[in-house]
Design a protein around this motif. Structure first.
Motif, PDB file in Angstrom:
ATOM      1  N   GLN A 186      78.305  73.930  24.453  1.00 52.08           N
ATOM      2  CA  GLN A 186      79.203  75.154  24.273  1.00 52.08           C
ATOM      3  C   GLN A 186      79.712  75.995  25.104  1.00 52.08           C
ATOM      4  OE1 GLN A 186      76.625  78.113  21.957  1.00 52.08           O
ATOM      5  NE2 GLN A 186      75.701  76.475  20.728  1.00 52.08           N
ATOM      6  N   THR A 187      79.534  75.182  26.336  1.00 50.78           N
ATOM      7  CA  THR A 187      80.159  75.754  27.610  1.00 50.78           C
ATOM      8  C   THR A 187      81.703  75.731  27.827  1.00 50.78           C
ATOM      9  OG1 THR A 187      80.036  73.935  29.066  1.00 50.78           O
ATOM     10  CG2 THR A 187      77.823  75.403  28.956  1.00 50.78           C
ATOM     11  N   GLY A 188      82.100  74.596  27.247  1.00 55.34           N
ATOM     12  CA  GLY A 188      83.478  74.559  27.060  1.00 55.34           C
ATOM     13  C   GLY A 188      84.023  74.062  28.503  1.00 55.34           C
ATOM     14  N   GLN A 189      83.175  73.628  29.474  1.00 54.06           N
ATOM     15  CA  GLN A 189      83.499  72.995  30.706  1.00 54.06           C
ATOM     16  C   GLN A 189      82.597  72.015  31.149  1.00 54.06           C
ATOM     17  OE1 GLN A 189      86.241  73.491  32.790  1.00 54.06           O
ATOM     18  NE2 GLN A 189      85.279  71.558  33.711  1.00 54.06           N
ATOM     19  N   ASN A 190      83.219  70.865  31.513  1.00 48.05           N
ATOM     20  CA  ASN A 190      82.311  69.799  31.954  1.00 48.05           C
ATOM     21  C   ASN A 190      81.913  70.323  33.333  1.00 48.05           C
ATOM     22  OD1 ASN A 190      81.289  66.980  32.175  1.00 48.05           O
ATOM     23  ND2 ASN A 190      83.066  66.617  33.343  1.00 48.05           N
ATOM     24  N   LYS A 206      85.858  81.288  44.180  1.00 50.04           N
ATOM     25  CA  LYS A 206      84.768  82.310  43.858  1.00 50.04           C
ATOM     26  C   LYS A 206      85.168  82.955  42.671  1.00 50.04           C
ATOM     27  CE  LYS A 206      83.846  83.250  48.761  1.00 50.04           C
ATOM     28  NZ  LYS A 206      84.094  84.024  50.000  1.00 50.04           N
ATOM     29  N   ALA A 207      86.608  83.361  42.419  1.00 55.10           N
ATOM     30  CA  ALA A 207      87.046  84.017  40.943  1.00 55.10           C
ATOM     31  C   ALA A 207      86.910  83.109  39.914  1.00 55.10           C
ATOM     32  CB  ALA A 207      88.565  84.104  41.230  1.00 55.10           C
ATOM     33  N   GLN A 208      86.880  81.553  39.973  1.00 57.97           N
ATOM     34  CA  GLN A 208      86.808  80.819  39.236  1.00 57.97           C
ATOM     35  C   GLN A 208      85.139  80.926  38.735  1.00 57.97           C
ATOM     36  OE1 GLN A 208      88.995  78.629  37.347  1.00 57.97           O
ATOM     37  NE2 GLN A 208      87.025  78.631  35.773  1.00 57.97           N
ATOM     38  N   ALA A 209      84.277  80.855  39.678  1.00 51.62           N
ATOM     39  CA  ALA A 209      82.935  80.897  39.552  1.00 51.62           C
ATOM     40  C   ALA A 209      82.293  82.191  38.618  1.00 51.62           C
ATOM     41  CB  ALA A 209      81.924  80.896  40.895  1.00 51.62           C
ATOM     42  N   VAL A 210      82.824  83.255  38.851  1.00 50.52           N
ATOM     43  CA  VAL A 210      82.677  84.524  38.174  1.00 50.52           C
ATOM     44  C   VAL A 210      82.888  84.312  36.652  1.00 50.52           C
ATOM     45  CG1 VAL A 210      83.160  86.923  37.636  1.00 50.52           C
ATOM     46  CG2 VAL A 210      82.853  85.914  39.943  1.00 50.52           C
ATOM     47  N   LEU A 211      84.084  83.559  36.505  1.00 48.61           N
ATOM     48  CA  LEU A 211      84.512  83.374  35.080  1.00 48.61           C
ATOM     49  C   LEU A 211      83.580  82.320  34.460  1.00 48.61           C
ATOM     50  CD1 LEU A 211      88.735  83.174  35.383  1.00 48.61           C
ATOM     51  CD2 LEU A 211      86.990  85.169  35.124  1.00 48.61           C
ATOM     52  N   LEU A 212      83.189  81.185  35.032  1.00 50.16           N
ATOM     53  CA  LEU A 212      82.231  80.218  34.566  1.00 50.16           C
ATOM     54  C   LEU A 212      80.984  80.968  34.287  1.00 50.16           C
ATOM     55  CD1 LEU A 212      83.256  77.311  36.833  1.00 50.16           C
ATOM     56  CD2 LEU A 212      83.630  77.370  34.335  1.00 50.16           C
ATOM     57  N   ARG A 213      80.797  81.694  35.011  1.00 50.18           N
ATOM     58  CA  ARG A 213      79.153  82.533  34.966  1.00 50.18           C
ATOM     59  C   ARG A 213      79.238  83.394  33.633  1.00 50.18           C
ATOM     60  NH1 ARG A 213      78.784  84.506  39.307  1.00 50.18           N
ATOM     61  NH2 ARG A 213      77.377  82.658  40.368  1.00 50.18           N
ATOM     62  N   THR A 214      80.353  84.106  33.662  1.00 47.15           N
ATOM     63  CA  THR A 214      80.581  84.898  32.577  1.00 47.15           C
ATOM     64  C   THR A 214      80.623  84.237  31.059  1.00 47.15           C
ATOM     65  OG1 THR A 214      82.065  86.345  33.768  1.00 47.15           O
ATOM     66  CG2 THR A 214      82.389  86.661  31.408  1.00 47.15           C
ATOM     67  N   ARG A 215      81.298  83.122  31.066  1.00 46.32           N
ATOM     68  CA  ARG A 215      81.042  82.413  29.726  1.00 46.32           C
ATOM     69  C   ARG A 215      79.623  81.972  29.449  1.00 46.32           C
ATOM     70  NH1 ARG A 215      82.802  80.897  24.846  1.00 46.32           N
ATOM     71  NH2 ARG A 215      82.279  78.695  24.327  1.00 46.32           N
ATOM     72  N   LEU A 216      78.766  81.497  30.475  1.00 48.36           N
ATOM     73  CA  LEU A 216      77.339  81.157  30.201  1.00 48.36           C
ATOM     74  C   LEU A 216      76.803  82.427  29.632  1.00 48.36           C
ATOM     75  CD1 LEU A 216      76.742  78.909  33.300  1.00 48.36           C
ATOM     76  CD2 LEU A 216      77.456  78.171  30.836  1.00 48.36           C
ATOM     77  N   ILE A 217      76.826  83.738  30.358  1.00 50.88           N
ATOM     78  CA  ILE A 217      76.199  84.831  29.807  1.00 50.88           C
ATOM     79  C   ILE A 217      76.498  85.196  28.546  1.00 50.88           C
ATOM     80  CG2 ILE A 217      75.729  87.191  30.506  1.00 50.88           C
ATOM     81  CD1 ILE A 217      74.511  85.173  32.321  1.00 50.88           C
ATOM     82  N   LEU A 218      77.832  85.174  28.257  1.00 45.62           N
ATOM     83  CA  LEU A 218      78.395  85.441  26.971  1.00 45.62           C
ATOM     84  C   LEU A 218      77.671  84.709  25.714  1.00 45.62           C
ATOM     85  CD1 LEU A 218      79.990  87.041  25.054  1.00 45.62           C
ATOM     86  CD2 LEU A 218      82.087  85.123  25.279  1.00 45.62           C
ATOM     87  N   ILE A 219      77.381  83.481  26.134  1.00 44.83           N
ATOM     88  CA  ILE A 219      76.647  82.543  25.054  1.00 44.83           C
ATOM     89  C   ILE A 219      75.371  82.845  24.943  1.00 44.83           C
ATOM     90  CG2 ILE A 219      76.013  80.053  24.650  1.00 44.83           C
ATOM     91  CD1 ILE A 219      78.611  79.063  26.214  1.00 44.83           C
ATOM     92  N   ALA A 220      74.854  83.068  26.330  1.00 45.39           N
ATOM     93  CA  ALA A 220      73.195  83.244  26.055  1.00 45.39           C
ATOM     94  C   ALA A 220      73.000  84.680  25.337  1.00 45.39           C
ATOM     95  CB  ALA A 220      72.872  83.485  27.532  1.00 45.39           C
ATOM     96  N   ASP A 221      74.007  85.743  25.597  1.00 39.58           N
ATOM     97  CA  ASP A 221      73.757  87.045  25.018  1.00 39.58           C
ATOM     98  C   ASP A 221      73.935  86.867  23.456  1.00 39.58           C
ATOM     99  OD1 ASP A 221      73.173  88.128  27.580  1.00 39.58           O
ATOM    100  OD2 ASP A 221      75.039  89.143  27.701  1.00 39.58           O
TER     101      ASP A 221
END
Length: 290
Positions: free
Chosen positions: A94-98, A68-83
């Motif tokens: 651009q996600t940096g994660q396969n 769950k902690a990892q899921a928050v970090l992955l989502r944060t990266r996506l939202i940062l890119i989108a913003d």
């Protein structure tokens, strides 16, 4: 008649709210990850990408709260890119994660496919819309596999102890290089023909023990340059000449910034939830719903 009118009004309001709620859900789930393929671009809903990314980057034996902690970090990266791009379509590269496809998950997990996929899905669902922010702004919230004993410090991130990472079987990596090969590689990257003696190399470290700069004869290159040159798992390395060999010993796996997945899992094993895990690694950040 008054009662019937009140009931009718209540029903109308309930229908309206349900419609508005559905509309809000659609608005919330508006992000997609765009992956290029031979047929064009594949549109992957954010939650589906997150499930595949968790399957790709987390050891399957790790605890649900670490997921769950990892899921928050992955989502944060996506939202940062989108913003930053002001878009709802996030380029996969651009996600940096396969992210694993369902077929790849089946191949990786085998008979444990159902259990592990469900763990990924639960982690995404139970952290729905959650991201990390710093003073109200979405920022990088990095992660890595295993620290050298502490995480690294930056302007937003505090260095925290991960002393039990030393217990991992992956903590130490030793790379032996023939001294002539070592000299040739270092000469090439330093752009010099002079003889390079390992004992004359200075390693400049940060407070967590990671090499920031490698200095020799008034020249310097980054620790990342040497890490890549000798295929080391981290920049927390040491160089020692041993006869006709040079032994390079590296501690940990990854860049050292943000969350150590290994320590996050140990915290989860002790009963910490993902809120506690994220608060430990990112004490200056706050968890918000986006």
């Amino acid at each position: 008649m008054a009662l019937a009118g009140a009931v009718l009004l209540f029903v109308c309001l309930w229908i309206f709210c349900m419609r508005e709620g559905r509309g809000s859900d659609k608005e919330v789930c508006r992000y997609d990850v765009m992956k290029e393929s031979a047929a064009g671009y594949e549109r992957i809903p954010m939650d589906e990408y997150l499930v595949g990314a968790l399957a790709a980057c987390m050891p399957e034996t790790y605890e649900p709260e670490a997921y769950k902690a990892q899921a928050v970090l992955l989502r944060t990266r996506l939202i940062l890119i989108a913003d930053q791009a002001q878009t709802k379509e996030i380029p996969y590269e651009q996600t940096g994660q396969n992210a694993l496809s369902d077929a790849q998950m089946r191949a990786r997990f085998g008979e444990n496919y159902e259990i592990n996929r469900r763990k990924c899905e639960v982690a995404v669902r139970e952290t729905d819309r959650m991201i990390l922010q710093y003073h109200g702004v979405t920022v990088e919230a990095p992660y890595f596999a295993l620290s050298a004993g502490r995480t690294r410090e930056s302007r937003e991130m505090t260095s925290v102890s991960c002393k039990e990472d030393v217990k991992s079987e992956d903590y130490l990596t030793e790379v032996s290089v023939e001294i002539d090969e070592f000299r040739e590689k270092m000469q090439e990257i330093l752009k010099t023909s002079e003889d390079i003696i390992p004992s004359e190399i200075t390693l400049v470290r940060d407070s967590a023990g990671y090499v920031e700069w490698v200095e020799w004869n008034d020249q310097r290159i980054s620790g990342e340059n040497v890490q890549e040159l000798f295929s080391l798992p981290s920049t927390a390395f040491f160089i020692e000449e041993q006869g006709r060999e040079v032994m390079i010993t590296a501690k940990g796996v990854g860049h050292g910034y943000g969350m150590s997945q290994y320590t996050a899992n140990l915290m989860a094993q002790r009963g910490d939830d993902f809120y506690a895990i994220l608060s430990y690694f990112f004490p200056k950040y706050e968890i918000v719903k986006k």
